[in-house]
Design a protein around this motif. Sequence first.
Motif, PDB file in Angstrom:
ATOM      1  N   LYS A   1       0.818  -1.219   0.000  1.00 17.91           N
ATOM      2  CA  LYS A   1       0.000   0.000   0.000  1.00 17.91           C
ATOM      3  C   LYS A   1       0.850   1.267   0.000  1.00 17.91           C
ATOM      4  N   LEU A   2       2.171   1.123   0.020  1.00 18.59           N
ATOM      5  CA  LEU A   2       3.053   2.292   0.130  1.00 18.59           C
ATOM      6  C   LEU A   2       3.614   2.690  -1.217  1.00 18.59           C
ATOM      7  N   ASP A   3       3.833   3.980  -1.387  1.00 21.18           N
ATOM      8  CA  ASP A   3       4.506   4.517  -2.562  1.00 21.18           C
ATOM      9  C   ASP A   3       5.923   4.904  -2.147  1.00 21.18           C
ATOM     10  N   SER A   4       6.928   4.363  -2.813  1.00 18.49           N
ATOM     11  CA  SER A   4       8.323   4.563  -2.385  1.00 18.49           C
ATOM     12  C   SER A   4       8.743   6.031  -2.434  1.00 18.49           C
ATOM     13  N   LYS A   5       8.222   6.781  -3.411  1.00 17.77           N
ATOM     14  CA  LYS A   5       8.612   8.202  -3.510  1.00 17.77           C
ATOM     15  C   LYS A   5       8.013   9.008  -2.355  1.00 17.77           C
ATOM     16  N   GLU A   6       6.757   8.697  -1.999  1.00 18.66           N
ATOM     17  CA  GLU A   6       6.151   9.372  -0.847  1.00 18.66           C
ATOM     18  C   GLU A   6       6.898   9.026   0.439  1.00 18.66           C
ATOM     19  N   CYS A   7       7.350   7.769   0.521  1.00 24.69           N
ATOM     20  CA  CYS A   7       8.099   7.338   1.708  1.00 24.69           C
ATOM     21  C   CYS A   7       9.434   8.068   1.824  1.00 24.69           C
ATOM     22  N   ARG A   8      10.068   8.339   0.691  1.00 20.09           N
ATOM     23  CA  ARG A   8      11.340   9.078   0.724  1.00 20.09           C
ATOM     24  C   ARG A   8      11.108  10.510   1.198  1.00 20.09           C
ATOM     25  N   LEU A   9      10.049  11.121   0.717  1.00 19.68           N
ATOM     26  CA  LEU A   9       9.730  12.481   1.170  1.00 19.68           C
ATOM     27  C   LEU A   9       9.434  12.497   2.670  1.00 19.68           C
ATOM     28  N   LEU A  10       8.730  11.451   3.140  1.00 15.18           N
ATOM     29  CA  LEU A  10       8.428  11.338   4.568  1.00 15.18           C
ATOM     30  C   LEU A  10       9.721  11.222   5.380  1.00 15.18           C
TER      31      LEU A  10
ATOM     32  N   GLU B   1      -5.867   5.264  12.987  1.00  9.51           N
ATOM     33  CA  GLU B   1      -5.007   5.842  11.958  1.00  9.51           C
ATOM     34  C   GLU B   1      -5.786   6.734  11.004  1.00  9.51           C
ATOM     35  N   GLN B   2      -6.998   6.301  10.627  1.00  9.78           N
ATOM     36  CA  GLN B   2      -7.872   7.164   9.823  1.00  9.78           C
ATOM     37  C   GLN B   2      -9.137   7.444  10.639  1.00  9.78           C
ATOM     38  N   SER B   3      -9.375   8.710  10.896  1.00  7.83           N
ATOM     39  CA  SER B   3     -10.579   9.076  11.658  1.00  7.83           C
ATOM     40  C   SER B   3     -11.804   8.449  11.016  1.00  7.83           C
ATOM     41  N   THR B   4     -12.721   7.929  11.856  1.00  7.54           N
ATOM     42  CA  THR B   4     -13.832   7.133  11.328  1.00  7.54           C
ATOM     43  C   THR B   4     -15.092   7.335  12.161  1.00  7.54           C
TER      44      THR B   4
ATOM     45  N   LEU C   1       9.355  12.686  19.298  1.00  7.04           N
ATOM     46  CA  LEU C   1       7.914  12.916  19.375  1.00  7.04           C
ATOM     47  C   LEU C   1       7.393  13.575  18.100  1.00  7.04           C
ATOM     48  N   GLU C   2       8.170  14.496  17.556  1.00  2.62           N
ATOM     49  CA  GLU C   2       7.779  15.118  16.285  1.00  2.62           C
ATOM     50  C   GLU C   2       7.705  14.077  15.176  1.00  2.62           C
ATOM     51  N   VAL C   3       8.646  13.134  15.190  1.00  2.00           N
ATOM     52  CA  VAL C   3       8.637  12.072  14.180  1.00  2.00           C
ATOM     53  C   VAL C   3       7.397  11.199  14.350  1.00  2.00           C
ATOM     54  N   GLU C   4       7.036  10.891  15.587  1.00  2.00           N
ATOM     55  CA  GLU C   4       5.835  10.087  15.838  1.00  2.00           C
ATOM     56  C   GLU C   4       4.598  10.787  15.286  1.00  2.00           C
ATOM     57  N   HIS C   5       4.486  12.088  15.520  1.00  2.00           N
ATOM     58  CA  HIS C   5       3.338  12.850  14.999  1.00  2.00           C
ATOM     59  C   HIS C   5       3.335  12.835  13.475  1.00  2.00           C
ATOM     60  N   LEU C   6       4.514  12.963  12.902  1.00  2.00           N
ATOM     61  CA  LEU C   6       4.641  12.956  11.444  1.00  2.00           C
ATOM     62  C   LEU C   6       4.165  11.627  10.870  1.00  2.00           C
ATOM     63  N   LEU C   7       4.564  10.528  11.499  1.00  2.00           N
ATOM     64  CA  LEU C   7       4.143   9.202  11.037  1.00  2.00           C
ATOM     65  C   LEU C   7       2.635   9.025  11.189  1.00  2.00           C
ATOM     66  N   ALA C   8       2.076   9.538  12.285  1.00  2.00           N
ATOM     67  CA  ALA C   8       0.627   9.430  12.508  1.00  2.00           C
ATOM     68  C   ALA C   8      -0.143  10.178  11.419  1.00  2.00           C
ATOM     69  N   GLN C   9       0.334  11.364  11.074  1.00  2.00           N
ATOM     70  CA  GLN C   9      -0.320  12.144  10.022  1.00  2.00           C
ATOM     71  C   GLN C   9      -0.194  11.451   8.666  1.00  2.00           C
ATOM     72  N   PHE C  10       0.969  10.837   8.415  1.00  2.00           N
ATOM     73  CA  PHE C  10       1.183  10.131   7.152  1.00  2.00           C
ATOM     74  C   PHE C  10       0.204   8.967   7.023  1.00  2.00           C
ATOM     75  N   ARG C  11       0.028   8.215   8.110  1.00  2.00           N
ATOM     76  CA  ARG C  11      -0.903   7.092   8.066  1.00  2.00           C
ATOM     77  C   ARG C  11      -2.328   7.565   7.831  1.00  2.00           C
ATOM     78  N   MET C  12      -2.640   8.707   8.407  1.00  2.00           N
ATOM     79  CA  MET C  12      -4.008   9.207   8.335  1.00  2.00           C
ATOM     80  C   MET C  12      -4.368   9.647   6.910  1.00  2.00           C
ATOM     81  N   VAL C  13      -3.432  10.294   6.237  1.00  2.00           N
ATOM     82  CA  VAL C  13      -3.733  10.847   4.914  1.00  2.00           C
ATOM     83  C   VAL C  13      -3.252   9.949   3.784  1.00  2.00           C
TER      84      VAL C  13
END
Length: 835
Positions: free
Chosen positions: A653-662, A759-762, A673-685
Motif C-alpha cells: 500500500k506504500l509509494d516509495s517516492k512518498e516514503c522518501r519524502l516522509l 489511523e484514519q478518523s472514522t 515525538l515530532e517524528v511520531e506525529h509525522l508518522l501518525a499524520q502520514f498514516r491518516m492521509v
Amino acid sequence: MAKTLSFTCELPNGVHARPASHMEQFCNKFASSINWTNTRTGATGDAKSVLSLIGTDTLLGDKCLITIDGLDEDEVLQQMQAFINGEFAKCDEALPQASHEDKDVAPLPRSLANLAPVTVRGNNVSTGIATGKLVSVNAFDFEKLENLPALRSMDEEKSSMASGLKALAHGIERQLQIAHGTESAILKAHLSIVSDTSFHQHLMNRVSEGSSCAEAIIATARHFSNQMKQSKSEYLRERELDIRDVSFQLLQQIYGAANFDNKLVLTEDSVCLAEDLTPSQFLELDKKHLKGLILSRGGSTSHTVILARSFKIPTLVGVEQTALNSAIGTQIVVDANLGLVATNLTDPVIRYYDQELNVQKTLEQQQGVFKNIQAQTEDGKRLEIAANIALPIEAKAAFNNGAESIGLFRTEMLYMDRQTAPDEDELYNIYCQAIEAAHGKAIIIRTMDIGGDKPVEYLNIPHENNPFLGYRAVRIYKEFFELFKSQLRSILRASAHGSLKIMIPMISSMEEILWVKELLSQVKHELRENKIPFDEKIPFGIMLEVPSIAFIIDQCCEEIDFFSIGSNDLTQYLIAVDRDNEKVANHYNSLNPAFLRTLDHIVREVHRHGKWVGLCGELGAKGSVLPLLVGLGLDEISMSAPNIPATKARLAKLDSKECRLLLNKAMACRTALEVEHLLAQFRMVQHDAPLLTSDCIILDSDLRSKEEVIKTMTDNLYLAGRCRYPNKLAEDLWAREDVFSTGLGFGFAIPHTKSEHIEQSTISVAKLANPIMWGDEEVRFIIMLTLNKHAAGDQHMKIFSRLARRIMHAGFRDGLFNSKSTFEIEQTLKTELEM
C-alpha cells in the motif's frame, strides 16, 4: 593407604547435574576409586557417577571429603586440588533458578475484564488463540503400574537387563547420528544416564536381590527421581524428567512397546496440559486435534516450544498444573496473545473468544494472499522480506509464512543450554537442515554472538557489569579460536548444498574484518587440500551495529560483500542507552532523528559503493515505521516469521517516492515525538480514507452487551486497516465511558474518543437486532466516533453535538432505524452531517 582431601562446597546451587558431570568426566580419567562424602548428610557417592554425586545432596557451604584409593592416587590427589579450585569452582555461575513468584501481568482488555472471566496467567511463547477440552498429558507414572510381567530366573533377569541397557544405548547412539541441536543435547543427556555406573549398579543390585527387570527399573526410577525432585535447581528437576523417560524406554526395550504404552490418543479438539513434554512426546500428538499447549516448565527456546511454534500451536509456559486440575475434561480457552487460560467458560466469555477467533481467521485470509507473492511497494519498488530464526526447525515455518530468505540465522542458540559445544559435523548437519527447507533461497548465517549478555557456561567467560559493551561475539573469537574455526568450516561445507552467506557480529574495526578474512582464507585452503567441496564465492558480510563502522564504510566495502544493520544494538550504542536499565530506557528510541540520519548515511554510502544492505533488528517488524524503512531504500528487512504476511500487506500500500519524502521530513524533525506525529499524520492521509464508509457499518447484528459492541466495532476498524491496536483504542473509548455514559436516550449511544490508536478518523455505525443496556439506557443504534488525536482538533465535539441535536428529531431517528442497507445509513448520515 587411601588419600583424602577435604574442602567446602562453593557452588551457589550445590552439586546438581552440571557440576556433577564436570566432576565425573575429571574422575573417569583415573584408575583409582574416588568417593565423595557430604559430612553434613553423611551421604557418600561414587565421584565417577553423576547420579551418585547428585545423591549426596551437597549444597553451598557443605563440608565435603574426597577419598582416593588406587595405584594412581598420588596423581589424582595432586590434580584434584587444582581441579576443585579451578574448573569445578566456576561451573555453576550462570545456572538460572526457577521462580514461581507472582509476576506483574498486563491487565485484561476491558471488554473481556468486564465479563469477569476465570483465568490463570502464564507466559506466552507461541501466540494465537485456541479452544478445546483440557487433557492432562503426564510422563509415565511408575506409581500406577499393575500386572507387571512375571518374574523369571535370576540369570534370565540379569541377562535381560544387561542386553536391554546395551540395546538402548546403541539405539540412542544411532539417533544421535542424525539428530540436531536441542534434540541432540537431549539424546546425549539420555545416553549419559544409560551409561551411568550408579544407574547400572542400582538396577543390577535390585535384580540380584530377587526383583524382576520391571520391578528393578521402577524402583531405580523412583530412587533417582525422588532425589532430583527435592532439588531447588530447575536444571536438576529437568533431569528428573529424563530419568523417568530413560527408565520408561528401558522397560519398552526389554518387554516391548506393546506392554508399556504411554501414547495419548486425542479424539477431539484438545488443549494438552503437562509439566513438560519431550519433543518426541509432542510429535506423537495428533496435530489435527491438538489445538493448544500448556506447560508448567519450559522456555521460549526449548525444542518442544519451537516445534509448537512451527506447527502454530498456541502455547503457554509457567502455568502451575494444580491451578487447572479442576478444569481437566472441560472446555477451556488458551489465549496465548494475552498469556492466559480461561476456564469455567460463561456464554459471554465464549462469545468474546468466538469473536477473537473470527478476527484471527479473517486477518489470516486478508494477509494470506501476500504469503507467496514477491514483496514490493505499490509503485513496484522491491524490498526483500526475510525471516529471523534461531534453530533450523524454524526455517520451514518461516518459508511457509512467506519469507523470501533467512536474513538472520542466530547460531548462538546452538551453543547455549548444553554442557559442551557442538562439533563441526553437528553444525554442518544443522545448516544442511535449514538449506533443505530453503529450496534455493538465501540464508545468512551469523557466527556465534556469545559471551556478554548470552553466557555459555562451559566457556567460563566471567560475568561483566555491562555485557552489551563487553567481551562478546567477534571479540572472543581469538581466545576460542578452534570453536570459531570449527563453525567457519561447517558453514563452508554446508555452502556446497545451498545458498549461504557468512555474517560476523559486533565488528567495530577494519582489523577485525581482516583477521576474520585471513582465517576464512586459511579454512578454505584446508578444505581445498582435503578435496571437500564448498562455495568458492560464498558472500561475506558484517553486522553493522557498532557506530564506528558507519564512518569507514568505504574501506569496509573493499573487503566485504554486504551489511546487515542490527537496529537494536545500533540504537543503544549510538544514543549511549542501556535499554535494560529502567532509569534511562525512556531515552532508547529508534525514531530519534539522529538515528534516522545515521541509517540514511549508512544506506547511501553502502549503495554508493555498489554493495547490499539489510536490516535485521526489531525495527523491521514495526508497521508504523515501515514507511521510513522504505524511504531509506534498504535492500532487505528481516523479522520474526509471524510478522511477514502483515508486513508484505502494508508494503503493497506504500509509494516509495512518498516514503522518501516522509523520511526527509522525519530527519528534519528535532525530537522523536515530532517524528511520531509525522508518522501518525502520514498514516491518516496515506489513502485519504473517508470519514464514513459502508465498510464500517454493521446491520442487525446479534450483539448482546456494551462490551460486545465496543469490541466488535473496534475489531472492525482493525480489519479495515484503520486501527493498529484495537484493544488500546477500545480502552480509550472505555476511559470516556468511565466518566459518563454516552447513551443519549431514544435508543441511541454515541461512544467517542480522540486517540492515537486510530489511523484514519472514522464514524462507525452498528444497528442491533435487539436492544442492549448502555448504562441506564436501553440502546439499539450506536454511532461511534474515533478520531485521530493528532489531526482531529475540535472535529469530534462538533460531530457529537450535531448528532446529539439531530437525534432529538423523530424523523432522523426513524430514518436510521428503518434503513434496510448500509448505503441508506451512509447517505442519511452524510446528508445530516453535511459531509
